[in-house]
Motif scaffolding. Structure first.
Motif, PDB file in Angstrom:
ATOM      1  N   PRO A 179       0.831  -1.209   0.000  1.00 53.20           N
ATOM      2  CA  PRO A 179       0.000   0.000   0.000  1.00 53.20           C
ATOM      3  C   PRO A 179       0.866   1.260   0.000  1.00 53.20           C
ATOM      4  CG  PRO A 179      -0.928  -1.611   1.499  1.00 53.20           C
ATOM      5  CD  PRO A 179       0.392  -2.172   1.034  1.00 53.20           C
ATOM      6  N   GLU A 180       0.744   2.059  -1.050  1.00 50.27           N
ATOM      7  CA  GLU A 180       1.733   3.108  -1.301  1.00 50.27           C
ATOM      8  C   GLU A 180       1.588   4.339  -0.418  1.00 50.27           C
ATOM      9  OE1 GLU A 180       2.544   4.034  -5.380  1.00 50.27           O
ATOM     10  OE2 GLU A 180       2.239   1.973  -6.036  1.00 50.27           O
ATOM     11  N   ASP A 181       0.454   4.459   0.317  1.00 52.01           N
ATOM     12  CA  ASP A 181       0.381   5.597   1.240  1.00 52.01           C
ATOM     13  C   ASP A 181       1.198   5.347   2.498  1.00 52.01           C
ATOM     14  OD1 ASP A 181      -1.164   3.786   2.641  1.00 52.01           O
ATOM     15  OD2 ASP A 181      -3.017   4.950   2.525  1.00 52.01           O
ATOM     16  N   GLY A 182       1.541   4.079   2.764  1.00 53.45           N
ATOM     17  CA  GLY A 182       2.412   3.751   3.884  1.00 53.45           C
ATOM     18  C   GLY A 182       1.794   3.884   5.252  1.00 53.45           C
ATOM     19  N   LYS A 183       0.465   4.069   5.339  1.00 55.50           N
ATOM     20  CA  LYS A 183      -0.175   4.334   6.626  1.00 55.50           C
ATOM     21  C   LYS A 183      -0.613   3.081   7.373  1.00 55.50           C
ATOM     22  CE  LYS A 183      -2.018   8.833   5.128  1.00 55.50           C
ATOM     23  NZ  LYS A 183      -3.266   9.613   4.892  1.00 55.50           N
ATOM     24  N   ARG A 184      -0.814   1.974   6.644  1.00 54.09           N
ATOM     25  CA  ARG A 184      -1.366   0.784   7.286  1.00 54.09           C
ATOM     26  C   ARG A 184      -0.374   0.186   8.284  1.00 54.09           C
ATOM     27  NH1 ARG A 184      -3.822  -4.192   3.817  1.00 54.09           N
ATOM     28  NH2 ARG A 184      -4.905  -2.440   2.799  1.00 54.09           N
ATOM     29  N   HIS A 185      -0.902  -0.383   9.363  1.00 58.91           N
ATOM     30  CA  HIS A 185      -0.058  -1.071  10.338  1.00 58.91           C
ATOM     31  C   HIS A 185       0.454  -2.364   9.710  1.00 58.91           C
ATOM     32  CE1 HIS A 185       1.314  -3.062  13.997  1.00 58.91           C
ATOM     33  NE2 HIS A 185       1.150  -1.923  14.647  1.00 58.91           N
ATOM     34  N   PRO A 186       1.728  -2.737   9.932  1.00 62.53           N
ATOM     35  CA  PRO A 186       2.249  -3.971   9.337  1.00 62.53           C
ATOM     36  C   PRO A 186       1.418  -5.210   9.651  1.00 62.53           C
ATOM     37  CG  PRO A 186       4.059  -2.667  10.215  1.00 62.53           C
ATOM     38  CD  PRO A 186       2.785  -1.978  10.635  1.00 62.53           C
ATOM     39  N   TYR A 187       0.809  -5.274  10.835  1.00 68.06           N
ATOM     40  CA  TYR A 187       0.027  -6.451  11.209  1.00 68.06           C
ATOM     41  C   TYR A 187      -1.290  -6.541  10.435  1.00 68.06           C
ATOM     42  CZ  TYR A 187       3.074  -7.674  15.137  1.00 68.06           C
ATOM     43  OH  TYR A 187       4.145  -8.059  15.903  1.00 68.06           O
ATOM     44  N   GLN A 188      -1.688  -5.470   9.751  1.00 72.00           N
ATOM     45  CA  GLN A 188      -2.929  -5.490   8.968  1.00 72.00           C
ATOM     46  C   GLN A 188      -2.717  -5.982   7.540  1.00 72.00           C
ATOM     47  OE1 GLN A 188      -4.310  -1.413   9.372  1.00 72.00           O
ATOM     48  NE2 GLN A 188      -5.620  -1.949  11.100  1.00 72.00           N
ATOM     49  N   LEU A 189      -1.474  -6.325   7.206  1.00 77.38           N
ATOM     50  CA  LEU A 189      -1.184  -6.833   5.873  1.00 77.38           C
ATOM     51  C   LEU A 189      -1.489  -8.319   5.786  1.00 77.38           C
ATOM     52  CD1 LEU A 189       2.316  -5.175   5.292  1.00 77.38           C
ATOM     53  CD2 LEU A 189       0.093  -4.317   4.523  1.00 77.38           C
ATOM     54  N   SER A 190      -1.666  -8.808   4.559  1.00 76.43           N
ATOM     55  CA  SER A 190      -1.740 -10.248   4.356  1.00 76.43           C
ATOM     56  C   SER A 190      -0.363 -10.842   4.625  1.00 76.43           C
ATOM     57  CB  SER A 190      -2.173 -10.574   2.931  1.00 76.43           C
ATOM     58  OG  SER A 190      -1.123 -10.273   2.013  1.00 76.43           O
ATOM     59  N   VAL A 191      -0.297 -12.171   4.779  1.00 78.79           N
ATOM     60  CA  VAL A 191       0.990 -12.816   5.040  1.00 78.79           C
ATOM     61  C   VAL A 191       1.965 -12.556   3.892  1.00 78.79           C
ATOM     62  CG1 VAL A 191       2.148 -15.047   5.285  1.00 78.79           C
ATOM     63  CG2 VAL A 191       0.093 -14.562   6.602  1.00 78.79           C
ATOM     64  N   GLY A 192       1.468 -12.603   2.652  1.00 76.45           N
ATOM     65  CA  GLY A 192       2.335 -12.320   1.513  1.00 76.45           C
ATOM     66  C   GLY A 192       2.873 -10.900   1.542  1.00 76.45           C
TER      67      GLY A 192
END
Length: 500
Positions: free
Chosen positions: A396-409
């Motif tokens: 996600p290019e805005d960079g705001k999401r928390h790392p734990y909210q990402l998919s495993v990939g």
């Protein structure tokens, strides 16, 4: 948005159904699912395919009720009909366990099924044989198992429950080829009369067994839904466009102009040795877990570390980075690394990407995670590099999401990106491509090859023999906690893992 009430136990021939599902992650501007409808008939075997981050794992969690019962997300739907008896094998096996020892974990399941205590040892031994988890002592701490062995244990605990519906989120992602075949054979035998919903990238073992393929776009929309042969034949352009694994994808890739151009006039390694090991042993407590009598790493090489689950591959990387106690000699770029008793110093120039990417996240946003190691750069340059890495690794290019909210990939790609932000000469990678779709796998490999040509040295643990054959310059084979052989391959597709 709040979820509507759900009903369990459908009176139709459907094992589960979702109608007009809407769901989003907190802080995201757009919906992950918008009016998604999905159902599975009793006894059906369904494979969910789609690019990394399209919502496949989240859909499994909604279909089982984990979301929102155990993990709340903003969602609503017209109706959700959930199975009353189900088991879930998670993508990350460490999230599966609630007891510290193997036998206690399985006994806990049996206790909840009211199995008499005297019957437990026989059932535990039987299910461990079923999934190919061979232990000299079943009272082994789970923390001492490799990730692949943990994956087998997670499946064993679910099979003991004998659920009507199995939700499988990449159950073979961390397994060697033999283990992958064994796991799917166990699942086929155990689930012949059960409903199974699968998320999996390694599909060669299951395409002849499943009834349906549901194909998703990168926006979480259903693109196709039908028999495997039909979907793979009629939607091949979309499979290629979205970078989704399909039968024969590696063959197509290595014949592509992009790969041929990448490998044309491929430079070799340098003459100098950037890492040297001699009588080198890594220890967990008083137990030796990996030994290399003599090995060296040429500057600019790409070493694929191969071996069965539990053979010591991850322990080798942890020992090289000095996260395990070591004896013997380790030399990095001409400097001998000395391990002090009270304090371990990480060797300069080495960076490690863990098998579990969450182990290396320290910040609350993607942007902060990438810039935490860029303290020597001015803010403008650090920002430019961080956003460049987000784009390069399809995050996600805005960079705001928390790392734990990402998919495993996505977490895996972020962990590789963070390792490239410092002064890295040798990059140690532990299964960096698991959980990745085809597109991101090839982009990551091409990025690593470009970095190698610019001077980076790569030591990668992998079970993917295609990577070892087509990208590695050398292959190290590990068995029973020992580095058995080191072969120069030049990236030619001919070497194969030799079982010692």
């Amino acid at each position: 948005m709040k979820p509507l009430d759900t009903a369990a136990g459908s009176c139709t021939d459907e094992a589960l159904s979702l109608r007009k599902l809407r769901l989003k992650f907190p802080g995201e501007d757009s919906l992950l699912f918008k009016d998604l409808s999905f159902s599975v008939k009793k006894g059906e075997k369904v494979l969910l395919l789609g690019p990394s981050g399209c919502g496949k794992s989240t859909l499994l969690q909604v279909a089982s009720g984990i979301v929102p019962r155990s993990f709340e997300l903003p969602m609503k739907s017209e109706a959700i009909d959930l199975p009353s008896s189900w088991g879930f094998v998670f993508q990350d096996p460490d999230t599966q366990f609630c007891m510290p020892y193997v036998d206690e974990e399985l006994a806990f399941v049996l206790e909840n099924l009211a199995v008499p205590q005297e019957e437990m040892p026989e059932r535990i031994e039987a299910v461990l044989r079923r999934v190919g988890l061979q232990l000299t002592d079943v009272h082994t701490p789970i923390l001492e198992l490799s990730q692949g062995m943990k994956q087998r244990l997670a499946l064993a605990s679910v099979l003991l429950m004998e659920p009507d519906v199995l939700f499988l989120d990449e159950p073979s992602a961390l397994l060697d080829p033999e283990g992958t075949e064994q796991i799917w054979s166990s699942i086929r035998d155990a689930a012949a009369d059960k409903t199974v919903v699968i998320v999996e990238h390694k599909i060669e073992q299951i395409t002849g067994w499943i009834d349906r393929v549901v194909l998703f776009t990168d926006h979480g929309e259903i693109l196709a839904d039908g028999p495997p042969d039909t979907v793979f034949r009629e939607h091949r352009p979309e499979l290629i466009r979205y970078g989704i694994w399909y039968p024969g994808v590696w063959e197509d890739y290595v014949r592509s102009e992009g790969f041929l151009q990448l490998m044309r006039d491929r430079p070799g390694t340098g003459d100098s040795r950037i890492v040297e090991l001699e009588s080198f042993t890594g220890w967990r407590g008083k137990r030796a877990v990996i030994h290399a009598e003599k090995a060296d790493v040429a500057e600019g090489s790409w070493i694929a570390v191969l071996g069965e689950n539990g053979s010591g591959k991850s322990s080798l990387l942890l020992s090289m980075i000095q996260l395990l106690k070591t004896t013997g000699t380790l030399t990095v770029d001409g400097r001998t690394v000395i391990q002090k008793k009270r304090r371990r110093t990480l060797p300069d120039g080495l960076s490690l990407v863990f098998q579990n990417p969450e182990l290396q996240f320290v910040a609350n946003s993607l942007f902060e995670e990438l810039t935490v190691s860029m303290h020597t750069l001015n803010p403008e340059e650090a920002e430019k590099r961080a956003y460049g890495l987000l784009k390069r690794f399809s995050l996600p290019e805005d960079g705001k999401r928390h790392p734990y909210q990402l998919s495993v990939g996505q977490k895996r790609r972020l962990s590789v990106a963070t390792a490239l932000t410092g002064n890295t000469q040798v990059l140690l990678l532990d299964e960096p491509t698991f959980g990745q779709d085809a597109r991101n796998t090839f982009v990551m490999l091409e990025t690593l090859e470009t970095l190698r040509r610019n001077g980076l040295t790569i030591v990668m643990v992998t079970h993917d023999l295609e990577i070892a054959d087509h990208f590695a310059t050398h292959q190290w084979h590990i068995a029973d906690g020992r580095l058995m052989s080191c072969e120069k391959t030049g990236g030619a597709a001919h070497a194969r893992l030799v079982h010692s």
